[in-house]
Design an enzyme around this catalytic site. Structure first.
Site, mmCIF file in Angstrom:
data_model
loop_
_atom_site.group_PDB
_atom_site.id
_atom_site.type_symbol
_atom_site.label_atom_id
_atom_site.label_comp_id
_atom_site.label_asym_id
_atom_site.label_seq_id
_atom_site.Cartn_x
_atom_site.Cartn_y
_atom_site.Cartn_z
ATOM 1 N N THR A 79 0.847 -1.181 0.000
ATOM 2 C CA THR A 79 0.000 0.000 0.000
ATOM 3 C C THR A 79 0.884 1.232 0.000
ATOM 4 O O THR A 79 2.112 1.128 0.103
ATOM 5 C CB THR A 79 -0.925 0.009 1.230
ATOM 6 O OG1 THR A 79 -1.818 1.109 1.134
ATOM 7 C CG2 THR A 79 -0.120 0.137 2.500
ATOM 8 N N THR A 80 0.280 2.388 -0.100
ATOM 9 C CA THR A 80 0.988 3.655 0.002
ATOM 10 C C THR A 80 0.144 4.607 0.832
ATOM 11 O O THR A 80 -0.941 5.019 0.401
ATOM 12 C CB THR A 80 1.262 4.274 -1.384
ATOM 13 O OG1 THR A 80 2.048 3.367 -2.163
ATOM 14 C CG2 THR A 80 2.021 5.582 -1.247
#
Length: 329
Positions: A79-80
């Site tokens: 994820t970011t």
């Protein structure tokens, strides 16, 4: 109670709290925890397995006789998420792709979850674990506010979450939350006056930043991990796309940014990370936390950001006298 005395549960409650020291020794093999009409209390693992009594979740307990089933594939996920502090509060951004190995499980996940009116949490790790502990934290913050008639500070919420997660160190629990919020009630006139005094001069900016940090009110940012890690900072990016996001966020000063410029910087960092990281993508959610509470901007599709960036590259090449590049960037 009389029913507990008849059933033999006078000394051991049926419903155990998450921080009870006795739930780690419950065996799930017998129905209702009974073995011949008496409670069964055995350790689900030994010290040689690398786990202690207080490090097991009630959801991860298994009977010693039940064989472990290997997973068909590795649970690779990414994820970011990012958040940074500036003079207008805290800017938070995250992508919306939930992945499991090479599979996109869901393209529209909410990775920025509100806790209360002035606090949000970005989630990175196992989706179910993150949502569960965010709800537990929201419940505890609400109970604190009802009992004390004031909000729990961001640092207090982060410390509470760290203490709740520390017993699960060494287990398969995967939670990494960034708590982003605003401490203090904060009158709007004082907040507006502070923003007006901020000027482009570096000396005045440093003085305003130091006064905000020393006061008991203002933007706060904490990182809490599933092993009990508790960190305070001004910039955090968590997930597989965080190295690419840091490359954008570390490019210039952040404290003196306006709300619009901070939003553009956050969106740009998420866009660059999703363009390089296969586990991040789809859309971007942006939250802004100030003295008036958190405010969510409309969700944006990163494909539009990609085409805007491609158009800007073509314009720069035309102005520089080069042939515009029409291929993929």
């Amino acid at each position: 109670m009389a029913l507990q005395d008849v059933c033999g549960f006078s000394k051991t409650p049926l419903v155990l709290r998450w921080n009870s020291p006795s739930w780690s020794s419950v065996t799930v093999g017998a129905p209702h925890g009974l073995d011949g009409g008496r409670p069964t209390w055995r350790h689900a693992c030994s010290d040689k397995d690398g786990c202690s009594e207080n490090s097991l979740s009630p959801f991860l307990l298994a009977s010693p006789s039940s064989p472990s089933v290997p997973l068909p594939f590795s649970l690779s996920h990414g994820t970011t998420t990012l958040a940074f502090v500036f003079q207008g509060g805290v800017m938070v951004a995250a992508d919306t792709r939930a992945s499991c190995s090479g599979l996109i499980a869901c393209p529209e996940v909410h990775k920025v979850m509100p806790v209360h009116s002035h606090l949000v949490a970005t989630a990175s790790g196992s989706g179910a674990d993150c949502m569960f502990w965010q709800r537990v934290l929201a419940r505890e913050c609400r109970l604190y506010q009802l009992r004390n008639h004031r909000r729990l500070s961001v640092g207090g919420a982060a410390k509470l979450l760290s203490h709740m997660l520390h017993p699960f160190k060494g287990t398969k629990l995967c939670v990494a939350l960034t708590l982003c919020g605003w401490d203090g009630d904060g009158e709007e006139e004082e907040d507006q006056d502070m923003r007006e005094r901020a000027s482009p001069a570096s000396g005045e900016q440093e003085d305003t930043e130091s006064r905000t940090k020393m006061s008991g009110r203002g933007p706060r940012l904490y990182y809490v991990c599933s092993d009990g890690t508790f960190l305070q900072g001004e910039l955090f990016s968590v997930g597989s796309g965080s190295p690419y996001a840091y490359a954008v966020l570390d490019g210039g000063p952040r404290w003196g940014l306006s709300v619009g410029d901070a939003c553009v910087l956050a969106r740009e960092a998420v866009f660059r990370a999703t363009h390089r990281d296969a586990y991040s993508g789809n859309c971007v959610d942006i939250f802004h936390i100030s003295s008036q509470g958190w405010r969510r901007r409309e969700r944006e599709d990163l494909r539009e950001e990609y085409y805007r960036d491609r158009e800007q590259r073509g314009r720069r090449q035309v102005q520089g006298g080069q042939e515009p590049h029409t291929g993929e960037v």
